[in-house]
Design an enzyme around this catalytic site. Structure first.
Site, PDB file in Angstrom:
ATOM      1  N   THR A 100       0.829  -1.210   0.000  1.00 45.79           N
ATOM      2  CA  THR A 100       0.000   0.000   0.000  1.00 45.79           C
ATOM      3  C   THR A 100       0.861   1.258   0.000  1.00 45.79           C
ATOM      4  O   THR A 100       2.019   1.224   0.456  1.00 45.79           O
ATOM      5  CB  THR A 100      -0.935   0.022   1.231  1.00 45.79           C
ATOM      6  OG1 THR A 100      -1.502   1.328   1.362  1.00 45.79           O
ATOM      7  CG2 THR A 100      -0.210  -0.306   2.530  1.00 45.79           C
ATOM      8  N   ASP A 101       0.276   2.359  -0.453  1.00 42.47           N
ATOM      9  CA  ASP A 101       0.979   3.663  -0.391  1.00 42.47           C
ATOM     10  C   ASP A 101       1.261   4.073   1.057  1.00 42.47           C
ATOM     11  O   ASP A 101       2.139   4.887   1.319  1.00 42.47           O
ATOM     12  CB  ASP A 101       0.178   4.757  -1.108  1.00 42.47           C
ATOM     13  CG  ASP A 101      -1.237   4.971  -0.591  1.00 42.47           C
ATOM     14  OD1 ASP A 101      -1.690   4.250   0.321  1.00 42.47           O
ATOM     15  OD2 ASP A 101      -1.913   5.881  -1.115  1.00 42.47           O
ATOM     16  N   GLU A 102       0.505   3.487   2.008  1.00 44.75           N
ATOM     17  CA  GLU A 102       0.651   3.904   3.402  1.00 44.75           C
ATOM     18  C   GLU A 102       1.990   3.494   4.008  1.00 44.75           C
ATOM     19  O   GLU A 102       2.351   3.973   5.080  1.00 44.75           O
ATOM     20  CB  GLU A 102      -0.511   3.352   4.247  1.00 44.75           C
ATOM     21  CG  GLU A 102      -1.840   3.912   3.805  1.00 44.75           C
ATOM     22  CD  GLU A 102      -2.926   3.784   4.860  1.00 44.75           C
ATOM     23  OE1 GLU A 102      -2.615   3.667   6.045  1.00 44.75           O
ATOM     24  OE2 GLU A 102      -4.102   3.816   4.453  1.00 44.75           O
TER      25      GLU A 102
ATOM     26  N   TYR B 131      -2.268  -0.654  11.273  1.00 50.87           N
ATOM     27  CA  TYR B 131      -2.490  -1.172   9.920  1.00 50.87           C
ATOM     28  C   TYR B 131      -1.271  -0.897   9.042  1.00 50.87           C
ATOM     29  O   TYR B 131      -0.686  -1.805   8.453  1.00 50.87           O
ATOM     30  CB  TYR B 131      -3.748  -0.549   9.283  1.00 50.87           C
ATOM     31  CG  TYR B 131      -3.796  -0.759   7.781  1.00 50.87           C
ATOM     32  CD1 TYR B 131      -3.971  -2.033   7.242  1.00 50.87           C
ATOM     33  CD2 TYR B 131      -3.612   0.302   6.894  1.00 50.87           C
ATOM     34  CE1 TYR B 131      -3.974  -2.245   5.863  1.00 50.87           C
ATOM     35  CE2 TYR B 131      -3.608   0.103   5.517  1.00 50.87           C
ATOM     36  CZ  TYR B 131      -3.793  -1.164   5.005  1.00 50.87           C
ATOM     37  OH  TYR B 131      -3.787  -1.384   3.642  1.00 50.87           O
TER      38      TYR B 131
ATOM     39  N   LYS C 125       1.547  -3.478   7.467  1.00 50.60           N
ATOM     40  CA  LYS C 125       1.732  -3.601   6.019  1.00 50.60           C
ATOM     41  C   LYS C 125       3.187  -3.279   5.650  1.00 50.60           C
ATOM     42  O   LYS C 125       3.742  -3.860   4.714  1.00 50.60           O
ATOM     43  CB  LYS C 125       0.780  -2.663   5.267  1.00 50.60           C
ATOM     44  CG  LYS C 125      -0.683  -3.073   5.310  1.00 50.60           C
ATOM     45  CD  LYS C 125      -0.985  -4.384   4.585  1.00 50.60           C
ATOM     46  CE  LYS C 125      -0.884  -4.285   3.084  1.00 50.60           C
ATOM     47  NZ  LYS C 125      -1.332  -5.561   2.425  1.00 50.60           N
TER      48      LYS C 125
HETATM   49  P1  NAD Z   1     -10.736  -6.051   2.306  1.00 48.69           P
HETATM   50  O1  NAD Z   1     -10.668  -5.806   3.769  1.00 48.69           O
HETATM   51  O2  NAD Z   1     -11.924  -5.610   1.545  1.00 48.69           O
HETATM   52  O3  NAD Z   1     -10.569  -7.625   2.028  1.00 48.69           O
HETATM   53  C1  NAD Z   1      -9.638  -8.417   2.713  1.00 48.69           C
HETATM   54  C2  NAD Z   1      -9.968  -9.886   2.426  1.00 48.69           C
HETATM   55  O4  NAD Z   1      -8.973 -10.695   3.096  1.00 48.69           O
HETATM   56  C3  NAD Z   1     -11.335 -10.325   2.953  1.00 48.69           C
HETATM   57  O5  NAD Z   1     -11.999 -11.111   1.992  1.00 48.69           O
HETATM   58  C4  NAD Z   1     -11.001 -11.153   4.196  1.00 48.69           C
HETATM   59  O6  NAD Z   1     -11.960 -12.154   4.478  1.00 48.69           O
HETATM   60  C5  NAD Z   1      -9.656 -11.741   3.800  1.00 48.69           C
HETATM   61  N1  NAD Z   1      -8.837 -12.103   4.963  1.00 48.69           N
HETATM   62  C6  NAD Z   1      -8.580 -11.357   6.067  1.00 48.69           C
HETATM   63  N2  NAD Z   1      -7.814 -12.056   6.920  1.00 48.69           N
HETATM   64  C7  NAD Z   1      -7.553 -13.260   6.329  1.00 48.69           C
HETATM   65  C8  NAD Z   1      -6.804 -14.397   6.721  1.00 48.69           C
HETATM   66  N3  NAD Z   1      -6.158 -14.460   7.895  1.00 48.69           N
HETATM   67  N4  NAD Z   1      -6.745 -15.457   5.870  1.00 48.69           N
HETATM   68  C9  NAD Z   1      -7.405 -15.415   4.686  1.00 48.69           C
HETATM   69  N5  NAD Z   1      -8.137 -14.371   4.276  1.00 48.69           N
HETATM   70  C10 NAD Z   1      -8.215 -13.293   5.088  1.00 48.69           C
HETATM   71  O7  NAD Z   1      -9.384  -5.426   1.719  1.00 48.69           O
HETATM   72  P2  NAD Z   1      -9.137  -4.649   0.338  1.00 48.69           P
HETATM   73  O8  NAD Z   1      -9.497  -3.229   0.522  1.00 48.69           O
HETATM   74  O9  NAD Z   1      -9.685  -5.441  -0.780  1.00 48.69           O
HETATM   75  O10 NAD Z   1      -7.547  -4.706   0.299  1.00 48.69           O
HETATM   76  C11 NAD Z   1      -6.893  -5.824  -0.293  1.00 48.69           C
HETATM   77  C12 NAD Z   1      -5.380  -5.620  -0.172  1.00 48.69           C
HETATM   78  O11 NAD Z   1      -5.000  -4.413  -0.816  1.00 48.69           O
HETATM   79  C13 NAD Z   1      -4.903  -5.494   1.277  1.00 48.69           C
HETATM   80  O12 NAD Z   1      -3.668  -6.170   1.383  1.00 48.69           O
HETATM   81  C14 NAD Z   1      -4.730  -4.003   1.470  1.00 48.69           C
HETATM   82  O13 NAD Z   1      -3.737  -3.731   2.436  1.00 48.69           O
HETATM   83  C15 NAD Z   1      -4.295  -3.568   0.085  1.00 48.69           C
HETATM   84  N6  NAD Z   1      -4.630  -2.186  -0.291  1.00 48.69           N
HETATM   85  C16 NAD Z   1      -5.924  -1.739  -0.193  1.00 48.69           C
HETATM   86  C17 NAD Z   1      -6.209  -0.445  -0.622  1.00 48.69           C
HETATM   87  C18 NAD Z   1      -7.612   0.100  -0.539  1.00 48.69           C
HETATM   88  O14 NAD Z   1      -7.799   1.301  -0.778  1.00 48.69           O
HETATM   89  N7  NAD Z   1      -8.618  -0.702  -0.253  1.00 48.69           N
HETATM   90  C19 NAD Z   1      -5.208   0.387  -1.131  1.00 48.69           C
HETATM   91  C20 NAD Z   1      -3.890  -0.108  -1.184  1.00 48.69           C
HETATM   92  C21 NAD Z   1      -3.623  -1.402  -0.789  1.00 48.69           C
HETATM   93  O1  TDX Z   2     -16.351   8.835   7.439  1.00 48.81           O
HETATM   94  C1  TDX Z   2     -15.194   9.132   7.097  1.00 48.81           C
HETATM   95  N1  TDX Z   2     -14.847  10.454   7.007  1.00 48.81           N
HETATM   96  C2  TDX Z   2     -13.623  10.867   6.606  1.00 48.81           C
HETATM   97  O2  TDX Z   2     -13.359  12.085   6.509  1.00 48.81           O
HETATM   98  C3  TDX Z   2     -14.213   8.140   6.757  1.00 48.81           C
HETATM   99  C4  TDX Z   2     -14.545   6.671   6.849  1.00 48.81           C
HETATM  100  C5  TDX Z   2     -12.979   8.570   6.348  1.00 48.81           C
HETATM  101  N2  TDX Z   2     -12.675   9.891   6.267  1.00 48.81           N
HETATM  102  C6  TDX Z   2     -11.366  10.292   5.721  1.00 48.81           C
HETATM  103  C7  TDX Z   2     -10.152   9.650   6.351  1.00 48.81           C
HETATM  104  C8  TDX Z   2      -9.161   9.586   5.198  1.00 48.81           C
HETATM  105  O3  TDX Z   2      -8.500  10.850   5.062  1.00 48.81           O
HETATM  106  O4  TDX Z   2     -11.352   9.823   4.369  1.00 48.81           O
HETATM  107  C9  TDX Z   2     -10.050   9.361   3.975  1.00 48.81           C
HETATM  108  C10 TDX Z   2     -10.128   7.905   3.529  1.00 48.81           C
HETATM  109  O5  TDX Z   2     -10.367   7.101   4.684  1.00 48.81           O
HETATM  110  P1  TDX Z   2     -10.441   5.488   4.611  1.00 48.81           P
HETATM  111  O6  TDX Z   2     -11.461   5.095   3.626  1.00 48.81           O
HETATM  112  O7  TDX Z   2     -10.563   5.002   6.016  1.00 48.81           O
HETATM  113  O8  TDX Z   2      -9.056   5.088   3.959  1.00 48.81           O
HETATM  114  P2  TDX Z   2      -7.505   5.342   4.343  1.00 48.81           P
HETATM  115  O9  TDX Z   2      -7.327   5.414   5.814  1.00 48.81           O
HETATM  116  O10 TDX Z   2      -6.997   6.454   3.503  1.00 48.81           O
HETATM  117  O11 TDX Z   2      -6.862   3.920   3.887  1.00 48.81           O
HETATM  118  C11 TDX Z   2      -7.216   3.323   2.623  1.00 48.81           C
HETATM  119  O12 TDX Z   2      -6.210   3.520   1.667  1.00 48.81           O
HETATM  120  C12 TDX Z   2      -5.017   2.821   1.798  1.00 48.81           C
HETATM  121  C13 TDX Z   2      -7.499   1.832   2.778  1.00 48.81           C
HETATM  122  O13 TDX Z   2      -8.458   1.637   3.799  1.00 48.81           O
HETATM  123  C14 TDX Z   2      -6.245   1.053   3.050  1.00 48.81           C
HETATM  124  O14 TDX Z   2      -6.533  -0.340   3.041  1.00 48.81           O
HETATM  125  C15 TDX Z   2      -5.231   1.348   1.978  1.00 48.81           C
HETATM  126  O15 TDX Z   2      -3.999   0.717   2.264  1.00 48.81           O
END
Ligand code: NAD
Ligand code: TDX
Length: 331
Positions: free
Chosen positions: A122-124, A150, A154
Site C-alpha cells: 500500500t501507499d501507506e 495497519y 503492512k
Molecule cells: P478487504 O478488507 O476488503 O478484504 C480483505 C480480504 O482478506 C477479505 O476477503 C477477508 O476475508 C480476507 N482475509 C482477512 N484475513 C484473512 C486471513 N487471515 N486469511 C485469509 N483471508 C483473510 O481489503 P481490500 O481493501 O480489498 O484490500 C486488499 C489488499 O490491498 C490489502 O492487502 C490491502 O492492504 C491492500 N490495499 C488496499 C487499498 C484500498 O484502498 N482498499 C489500497 C492499497 C492497498
Molecule cells: O467517514 C469518514 N470520514 C472521513 O473524513 C471516513 C470513513 C474517512 N474519512 C477520511 C479519512 C481519510 O483521510 O477519508 C479518507 C479515507 O479514509 P479510509 O477510507 O478510512 O481510507 P484510508 O485510511 O486512507 O486507507 C485506505 O487507503 C489505503 C485503505 O483503507 C487502506 O486499506 C489502503 O492501504
C-alpha cells in the site's frame, strides 16, 4: 501463468480482480478466511459457472496454504486486515494476519515452486508527504514511516516480501486508495454513498482537506495482470492515478453529493477528526511502472459515477453490511 491463487479474493479489490481475471480465461482459486470483510456471495455467479474454486481458510495456517497451492503457477496476495480505524482497537490481529500471514504465504509458495508472487502492499508504507511524491526507493527498511498499526503491519509485510524477492520471484505492488464496486461500507467512499442512500449525512473528519489519490479498483486489476506478465521479479512498483488537480476529501464528498443529486451544504457535516495521526496526503511517483508500459486510465468523476451507480443498484449487498460497518464508529 494460467493458474492463479488469489488470497483475500472475497474482499473488495480481490473480488474486482477475480471477475477481471475470470473474464480473461484464467484458472482461479480463492483462499479467504471470510472475515467481516469477505463475502462469498460476491463470487457466487463465478462459482456457479465453475470459473472459481473457493477455499475457506486462514493464510496463517501453513497446512491449508500448502493444500491451496497445489497446481498453482502464481499467487496474488491481497488477504489482510485493511482498515486503519479497526487497527486502533485490535492491533494484534493486524500484525498476525498482515505480517505472519504474509510470511506463511511466501514460505509455502516457494516451497511449492510458485513461479510468481505478487504481494499487494500500500501507499501507506511511505507515510504522509506534504509536497512531492514518494518513489519506490523512498521506503526505508522497518515501519518508522507508517503511522497506524495497519500501515506499520503492512510495512513489515512489505519488507518481508522484498527480502524474499532477493531469492524468489516476488513483486511488490504499492497502490493508492482504491474505490469501486464491492468496497465494504466502513471505508470513506462507500460509507458516504450508503449514508446518503439511507438518509444520513456524510461525516467529514476535520476540515476535509486531506488528499487521497483515488484509484479505480478495475484499473488495479489491469495493473496486476500487467505485472504478472511484464513485472520484473525482485522489484517494487507504485501505482497511482496522480490526479491533477488533486482531490481533497471535501471535493470527493461534494462529488458524491452531486452524483446523488443532493446539496453538499446540507448533506456534509464536519466532525472533529477521530483518527490519531491522521495522514494528510498520499502521493506516489509512478515513473517506474510507466516506463515498463502501464498507464492507468484516469477519469475520476466518471469512475465515481460508476461507483455510485453500483451502490444504487446493489442495495441488498450493502444493506446487510451497513450496521456492522457503522458500529466501529460508535465505540
Ligand atoms: P478487504 O478488507 O476488503 O478484504 C480483505 C480480504 O482478506 C477479505 O476477503 C477477508 O476475508 C480476507 N482475509 C482477512 N484475513 C484473512 C486471513 N487471515 N486469511 C485469509 N483471508 C483473510 O481489503 P481490500 O481493501 O480489498 O484490500 C486488499 C489488499 O490491498 C490489502 O492487502 C490491502 O492492504 C491492500 N490495499 C488496499 C487499498 C484500498 O484502498 N482498499 C489500497 C492499497 C492497498
Ligand atoms: O467517514 C469518514 N470520514 C472521513 O473524513 C471516513 C470513513 C474517512 N474519512 C477520511 C479519512 C481519510 O483521510 O477519508 C479518507 C479515507 O479514509 P479510509 O477510507 O478510512 O481510507 P484510508 O485510511 O486512507 O486507507 C485506505 O487507503 C489505503 C485503505 O483503507 C487502506 O486499506 C489502503 O492501504
Amino acid at each position: 501463468m494460467k493458474s492463479i491463487l488469489v488470497t483475500g479474493g472475497a474482499g473488495f479489490i480481490g473480488t474486482n480482480f477475480v471477475y477481471f481475471m475470470a473474464s480473461k480465461g484464467y484458472s482461479l482459486r480463492v483462499l479467504d478466511k471470510l472475515t467481516y470483510a469477505g463475502g462469498k456471495d460476491n463470487l457466487e455467479p463465478l462459482m456457479a459457472a465453475g470459473k472459481v474454486d473457493f477455499v475457506v481458510g486462514d493464510i496463517c495456517d501453513a497446512g491449508i496454504v500448502k493444500k491451496s497451492l497445489s497446481g498453482i503457477d502464481a499467487v496474488v496476495h491481497f488477504a489482510a486486515e485493511s482498515h486503519n480505524t479497526r487497527s486502533e482497537t485490535d492491533p494484534g490481529l493486524f500484525y498476525n494476519t498482515n505480517v505472519d500471514g504474509t510470511r506463511v504465504m511466501l514460505e509455502e509458495s516457494f516451497t511449492a515452486g510458485v513461479k510468481k508472487f505478487i504481494h499487494i502492499s500500500t501507499d501507506e508504507v511511505y507515510g504522509s508527504i506534504v509536497d512531492g511524491y514518494f518513489a519506490e526507493n523512498d521506503k526505508k527498511l522497518g515501519d518508522s514511516q507508517a503511522t497506524s498499526a495497519y500501515s506499520k503491519s503492512k510495512s513489515q509485510a512489505d519488507d518481508l516480501a522484498i527480502e524474499f524477492g532477493r531469492s524468489y520471484p516476488v513483486i511488490v505492488l504499492r497502490p493508492t486508495n482504491n474505490f469501486g464496486p464491492w468496497q465494504y461500507p466502513e471505508k470513506a467512499l462507500p460509507r458516504w454513498i450508503t449514508n446518503i442512500l439511507s438518509g444520513s449525512k456524510i461525516p467529514l473528519w476535520g476540515e476535509g482537506l486531506q488528499v487521497r489519490d483515488w484509484l479505480f479498483a478495475p484499473i488495479t486489476s489491469q495493473c496486476i495482470e500487467f505485472l504478472l506478465q511484464k513485472g520484473e521479479a525482485g522489484n517494487a512498483y507504485n501505482v497511482a492515478a496522480n490526479h491533477n488537480p488533486e482531490i481533497t476529501n471535501r471535493k470527493a464528498a461534494e462529488w458524491i453529493c452531486e452524483l446523488l443529486g443532493v446539496s453538499s451544504d446540507e448533506w456534509i457535516e464536519f466532525i472533529p477528526d477521530p483518527r490519531p495521526n491522521h495522514d494528510f496526503r498520499y502521493a506516489l511517483n509512478v515513473d517506474k511502472i510507466s516506463q515498463l508500459g502501464f498507464k492507468p486510465a484516469v477519469d475520476p468523476f466518471n469512475q465515481f459515477r460508476d461507483t455510485v451507480e453500483w451502490y444504487k443498484s446493489n442495495t441488498a449487498w450493502w444493506k446487510k453490511r451497513k450496521e456492522e460497518a457503522e458500529s466501529i464508529y460508535k465505540q
